[in-house]
Design an enzyme around this catalytic site. Structure first.
Site, PDB file in Angstrom:
ATOM      1  N   GLU A  98      -4.150   3.205  12.321  1.00 34.60           N
ATOM      2  CA  GLU A  98      -3.112   3.561  10.683  1.00 34.60           C
ATOM      3  C   GLU A  98      -4.003   3.402   9.945  1.00 34.60           C
ATOM      4  OE1 GLU A  98      -0.125   4.514  10.587  1.00 34.60           O
ATOM      5  OE2 GLU A  98      -0.616   4.571  12.913  1.00 34.60           O
ATOM      6  N   HIS A 136      -2.515  12.819   7.164  1.00 27.00           N
ATOM      7  CA  HIS A 136      -2.777  11.129   8.517  1.00 27.00           C
ATOM      8  C   HIS A 136      -2.056  11.951   9.366  1.00 27.00           C
ATOM      9  CE1 HIS A 136      -1.828   6.879   8.995  1.00 27.00           C
ATOM     10  NE2 HIS A 136      -0.350   7.378   9.743  1.00 27.00           N
ATOM     11  N   GLU A 137      -1.402  12.907   9.776  1.00 23.41           N
ATOM     12  CA  GLU A 137      -1.084  12.690  11.115  1.00 23.41           C
ATOM     13  C   GLU A 137      -2.165  13.682  11.899  1.00 23.41           C
ATOM     14  OE1 GLU A 137       1.265  10.946  12.277  1.00 23.41           O
ATOM     15  OE2 GLU A 137       2.386  10.370  10.852  1.00 23.41           O
TER      16      GLU A 137
END
Lengths: 184, 390
Positions: free
Chosen positions: B247, B160-161
């Site tokens: 996100e 995700h990062e």
């Protein structure tokens, strides 16, 4: 005055063509780079196998057939280099490894062996790297193909002979699933 | 970006996201330029509508302002890392973290230019990415995340990062926050100059020269008041725009990179259940974290209010969106794999674990040997298998 306009049009066209050509080259370089990455990861996996086989052999000596399968599959995978053939050979190796790890489940002492467990972590890591680099390679091929076939660039691709690239296919669901190198 | 996309069009979404980054940055620059124009107009009322004067003055002011802000925010990433007390991770101390991070980078095709890994000493499981571009990017994880998340969930959070980095989010966040700061500063300058400039005009020292400035004065009074009220709001909106939709996309990109949406969902579910709050965070860096670190989890009215102004969507919504994207391959009811520190009672079957298996569809085909989970580097040795040696 007119020749100025003509010159301007020619310059603009040239810039567009160069831009598209460079775009194609970049996409192709990315595919090659991704392929080199797969190669590295497969090499890592091949290097790991003799160790794994030796360790399992020490505890489960009479599973001869399984060892031979793994060793043969590894030897075959080392010989081929075309994406399609290599994918097939690697798939067989994956299956053979899956069987090897499956039989190791039957030997509690083997499973408790620190060396074996470290090999398993290494193998899990390597399998994930192989899968990851394969996914990235296929994504790069897809991006390259897209650029090669979309209209204005397709003309340039045809003129400068940008050849197509093969996907690194994983054929069956079984191959995708085995070995289950899960830590949870 | 609010439409529900097919899994096959992640890269299209990614392109849309990058376009949004450019629009956002363009919008920020425009906002700053308008503010500079209004300030300049306040002082040079007669000349504000003369393009030969107003354009260069506004352009110069904007360039100087943005340039200065950009230079200040060149140090943004290192400031964010320092604010979180992140220290560079060491491979020997966290071998598994490095292993899974390598896997993420290889999947993303950035093995050559890996972001730098950092560790934050904090029991709350969380992570963030910062930097201005891929070559200068940093990923930080808390010790709580390393300790509480099983291997594949840790990998999902790292992905995700990394997705934030791939999607051009870190640059957008850094520059947009910088611009938001600049606009707030300009609004402040405007308030002060309205005091100053207004007084001077009424003082009549140069009143004679101001002939024809009456109309302009009213216009700039109205514009100035509007700007003072609206600019900080707009700046705040820019910050929100950077965070919320991105996100979801980062979750989706991560799941796609690893071809493992189930672990992403599992990680989110685990973090949703977690109640530890991060100890050390600054409001200025809150939007960077994987899970927004503030008091928005409580049930009281203050917490509800805080949620409304949160930079992140709620985790529940992130789970729902991701599950919708990967309908059929993701199970929301599957029991979570035990955390790495926990005693493992039984080697979980792929069916029960709902772990990596979900990502690959049917893991346990008829006739296929079932392989139990592997022990990680830290967990205790597994119990003896049920079957005796053949």
């Amino acid at each position: 005055m007119e020749w100025l306009i003509v010159l301007a049009v020619v310059v603009v066209l040239a810039v567009i063509v160069i831009g598209m050509y460079n775009k194609l080259v970049r996409a192709r370089v990315r595919v090659d780079e991704a392929w080199a990455q797969i190669d590295t990861q497969l090499q890592r996996r091949h290097d790991l196998i003799p160790n794994l086989v030796e360790t399992v052999k020490g505890y489960a000596a009479h599973e001869r057939q399984t060892f031979e399968d793994v060793t043969n599959a590894r030897a075959r995978a080392l010989q081929v280099s075309q994406p399609g053939e290599l994918a097939e050979a690697e798939n067989q190796l994956t299956q053979a490894l899956g069987r090897l790890l499956a039989i190791s489940e039957n030997y509690p002492q083997l499973r408790a062996d620190a060396n074996f467990r470290q090999l398993q972590e290494e193998l899990a890591h390597t399998e994930n790297l192989v899968a990851g680099s394969r996914g990235h390679y296929n994504a790069s091929v897809r991006a390259y193909d897209e650029t090669r076939q979309v209209f204005p660039t397709s003309v340039i691709a045809g003129a400068f002979d940008f050849e197509d690239r093969e996907y690194f296919e994983v054929e069956t669901v079984e191959v995708r699933a085995v070995p289950d190198v899960s830590f949870e | 970006m609010s439409r529900t996309p097919e899994p096959a069009v992640y890269d299209e979404l990614q392109r849309a996201n990058r376009r949004a980054t450019r629009v956002l940055l363009g919008g920020s620059v425009f906002l700053a330029a308008v503010m500079v124009w209004i300030i300049a107009g306040w002082f040079l009322r007669d000349l504000a509508f003369d393009p030969m004067v107003a354009l260069p003055v506004t352009g110069l002011g904007t360039v100087v302002g943005l340039g200065g802000t950009y230079l200040a925010y060149r140090s943004g990433p290192s400031l964010a890392l320092r604010a979180a007390k992140a220290r560079p991770a060491v491979r020997e101390a966290h071998p598994q973290l490095f292993n899974v991070f390598d896997e993420v980078c290889v999947s993303a095709g950035i093995a050559g230019t890996k972001p730098k890994l950092y560790v934050v000493d904090d029991p709350a499981p969380n992570a963030f990415a910062t930097g201005l571009k891929l070559e200068d990017s940093h990923v930080a994880v808390t010790t709580g995340l390393i300790e509480q998340l099983p291997r594949y969930e840790l990998r999902a959070v790292l992905a995700h990062e990394v997705a934030h980095i791939l999607n051009d989010d870190i640059r957008a966040v850094t520059v947009a926050v910088a611009t938001a700061g600049l606009v707030a500063l300009l609004a402040d300058v405007l308030v002060r100059s309205m005091w100053l400039g207004g007084g001077r005009a009424r003082g009549g020292g140069r009143g004679g020269n101001n002939s024809g400035g009456g109309g302009a004065q009213v216009i700039f009074l109205v514009l100035g008041l509007l700007a003072v009220v609206l600019a900080p709001l707009a700046a705040q909106l820019i910050r929100f725009a950077v965070s919320r939709q991105r996100e979801y996309l980062a979750d989706a990109t991560a799941a796609d990179l690893l071809r493992d949406p189930q672990s992403m969902v599992n990680a989110l579910r685990r973090l949703e259940a977690d109640r530890t709050e991060i100890k050390r965070f600054e409001v200025a860096t809150a939007h960077l974290w994987f899970e927004e670190p503030n008091e928005t989890k409580g049930r009281d009215r203050g917490a509800k209010m805080a949620r409304r102004f949160a930079t992140h969507p709620s985790i529940t919504e992130r789970i729902e969106r991701l599950a919708r994207l990967n309908a059929g391959t993701v199970r929301l009811d599957a029991p979570l794999p035990p955390p790495p520190g926990a005693q493992r009672p039984e080697p979980p079957s792929p069916e029960a674990s709902g772990g990596r298996g979900g990502a690959f569809g049917p893991l346990h085909l008829p006739g296929m040997p079932e392989i139990g989970g592997f022990p990680g580097s830290s967990p205790p040795p597994p119990p003896p298998p049920p079957r005796p040696p053949a």
